[in-house]
Design an enzyme around this catalytic site. Structure first.
Site, PDB file in Angstrom:
ATOM      1  CB  SER A   5      37.485  39.246  42.526  1.00 50.81           C
ATOM      2  OG  SER A   5      36.512  39.598  41.820  1.00 50.81           O
ATOM      3  CE  LYS A   6      42.295  37.899  35.484  1.00 51.57           C
ATOM      4  NZ  LYS A   6      41.078  37.462  34.954  1.00 51.57           N
ATOM      5  NE  ARG A   7      35.472  35.258  39.380  1.00 58.41           N
ATOM      6  CZ  ARG A   7      34.835  35.253  40.569  1.00 58.41           C
ATOM      7  NH1 ARG A   7      33.569  35.651  40.443  1.00 58.41           N
ATOM      8  NH2 ARG A   7      35.451  34.700  41.552  1.00 58.41           N
TER       9      ARG A   7
END
Ligand code: GLU
Length: 503
Positions: A260-262
């Site tokens: 994910s972007k996180r």
């Protein structure tokens, strides 16, 4: 293949474009090109609450940067437009109504408050087979109640009526036969109260209308496949259904779940193709492009995330990917994303790139650091000399700037304590007698011979030479640097260095 190949990349314009999205676009593109087909960009913007200004143009720019621009798109419409779902709004209701009329869907009049109350009462509440008969919909109300509500324009949605005890089965191009138990799928909304279709209805209606032949999309859409399959069937189009391929997930570096972007933020690497600035918050998320990836490298690393050509070959140009791409070699298993490996690809692409290919990027990197290059010829020679040392395009700044500006700071800690008058005299003589016509190899021999004549070990004077020319302990062969700097500049830098080391 009998039918013309038409594939689509169908992103929702809600923000930055995740590398998984680009990989989906790429595989669609490769499949289209391999089969003389058409690659379409369809913008799935029916969820107006998630609409983000600028996100569509950003997607278009990312595809262009990667060199995989669509043949048909909102920007370049073909015969199947419009290519934005929001502009196709009037086309959807008739199909939802058709489904109601044929008993495959129903009107649901439950208000948002009623649904919220229900969910509060039953945390795992699903609108479906078990609950639909307790709700306010055209299955529980009388026909006249329904007609009246519709005549009053009472807010309502249309939901699919999932069948009981059915196995929905299809053959995925990557996964083979996949089956779903309809009892486990809820009655998804097809048409929303605002008249907009949901993704499920729009995706099927548009894939049909745009004559899509094959669908390549992320594995996260696999759970939606039974709904789509039933819609193809219920709308009477089962014979025209496209072939499906659900691409393996791109996993976190440790293999634990979807990247994910996180994860990127946490681990310090980009996940988006290009810089993305959230128009509401102004927050900037860095992309591969701006970090200094070449598009060739980015496309290459995505091309082999979940696909290989059956050999150990890892470096593929877009042309090579087009030629060797095959669905059979897409793996079922998720592909771990490894940023170090991503950088390795970029390094390989920089090493292999021609000077002409790199010149523009290097010039722009240098100019960001305030260095303007006067001579393209010199820049070309410099690039050739240092490109093997650069992993990301901005690395060229440190690796080339000293060719264009005289160092003002010196990493002299290793030199100064051992500096003495003999060394100063040696460097003065080397500078004065410098014959720039010699080759780098000959210059090195002359330098070493002079050192020996002066009773110095060549090893003792090599590092000081590098530091006066470069400012630091890095760079290509020091006599290659001398050759490129030329006689006068080398002499000036030696003179300046002597003053620095003497001080
Ligand atoms: N709009 C969906 C997305 O954002 C498309 C999924 C599909 O290809 O069916 O990825």
């Amino acid at each position: 293949m009998s039918k013309e190949v038409r594939v689509r990349f169908a992103p929702s314009p809600t923000g930055g474009l995740h590398l998984g999205g680009v990989r989906t676009a790429l595989f669609n593109y490769l499949f289209a090109k391999k089969n003389n087909g058409t690659f379409i960009l369809r913008v799935e913007d029916t969820d107006q609450t998630r609409f983000v200004e600028g996100a569509e143009q950003y997607i278009v720019d990312c595809l262009e940067w990667c060199g995989i621009s669509p043949d048909e798109s909102p920007q370049q419409p073909g015969a199947f437009g419009p290519y934005r779902q929001s502009e196709r709004k009037p086309s959807y209701r008739q199909y939802a109504e058709q489904l109601v009329a044929s008993g495959y869907a129903y009107y649901a009049f439950d208000t948002a408050e009623e649904l919220t109350a229900k969910r509060a009462e039953e945390p795992n509440f699903l609108y479906g087979q078990k609950s639909r008969m307790q709700m306010r919909n055209s299955l529980t109300l009388t026909q006249s109640e329904v007609s009246e509500l519709l005549a009053q324009n009472a807010p309502h949605v249309i939901r699919i009526k999932m069948p009981t005890d059915e196995q929905v089965t299809f053959t995925d191009m990557i996964r083979g036969v996949v089956s779903f138990d309809t009892n486990l799928v809820d009655d998804k909304v097809l048409l929303k109260a605002d008249g907009m279709p949901t993704y499920h209805l729009a995706v099927v209606v548009d894939d049909k209308a745009m004559e899509i032949s094959h669908i390549f999309r992320g594995e996260e859409w696999l759970p939606s496949a039974p709904i789509h399959l039933l819609l193809w069937r219920y709308l009477g189009w089962a014979n025209e259904m496209p072939a499906w391929a659900h691409l393996p997930l791109i996993l976190k570096p440790d293999g634990n779940g979807k990247l994910s972007k996180r994860d990127g933020d946490r681990l310090g690497f980009p996940v988006y193709a290009m810089n993305w600035t959230d128009p509401k918050t102004g927050d900037l998320t860095k992309g591969f492009k701006e970090l200094g990836f070449m598009p060739e490298a980015f496309v290459n690393l995505l091309g082999v995330l979940g696909w290989n050509d059956g050999t150990d070959k890892e470096i593929f140009s877009l042309e090579e990917l087009k030629a060797s791409f095959s669905v059979e070699r897409i793996s079922k298993a998720g592909a771990k994303f490894d940023f170090e490996k991503a950088k390795w690809f970029n390094h390989e692409w920089i090493k292999a790139a021609s000077v002409e290919r790199l010149a523009l990027s290097v010039k722009s990197e240098l100019s960001k650091s305030g260095i303007e290059v006067a001579s393209d010829e010199k820049l070309a020679e410099v690039i050739e000399l240092v490109k093997d040392r650069c992993t990301l395009l901005p690395d060229f700044v440190a690796q080339t700037s000293y060719f264009f500006t005289t160092p003002t700071e010196y990493d002299s800690a290793a030199v100064k304590p051992k500096w003495n008058a003999d060394k100063a005299a040696f460097f003065e003589e080397f500078a004065n007698t410098l014959n720039i016509e010699l080759s780098a190899v000959e210059l090195e021999a002359a330098f070493k011979a002079l050192a020996e004549r002066k009773g110095l070990k060549p090893g003792e004077v090599m590092l000081p030479l590098r530091i006066v020319l470069v400012g630091g302990k890095f760079g290509p062969g020091v006599f290659d640097i001398v050759k490129l700097l030329g006689k006068e500049e080398t002499q000036n830098r030696i003179a300046k260095g002597i003053v620095e080391f003497n001080s």
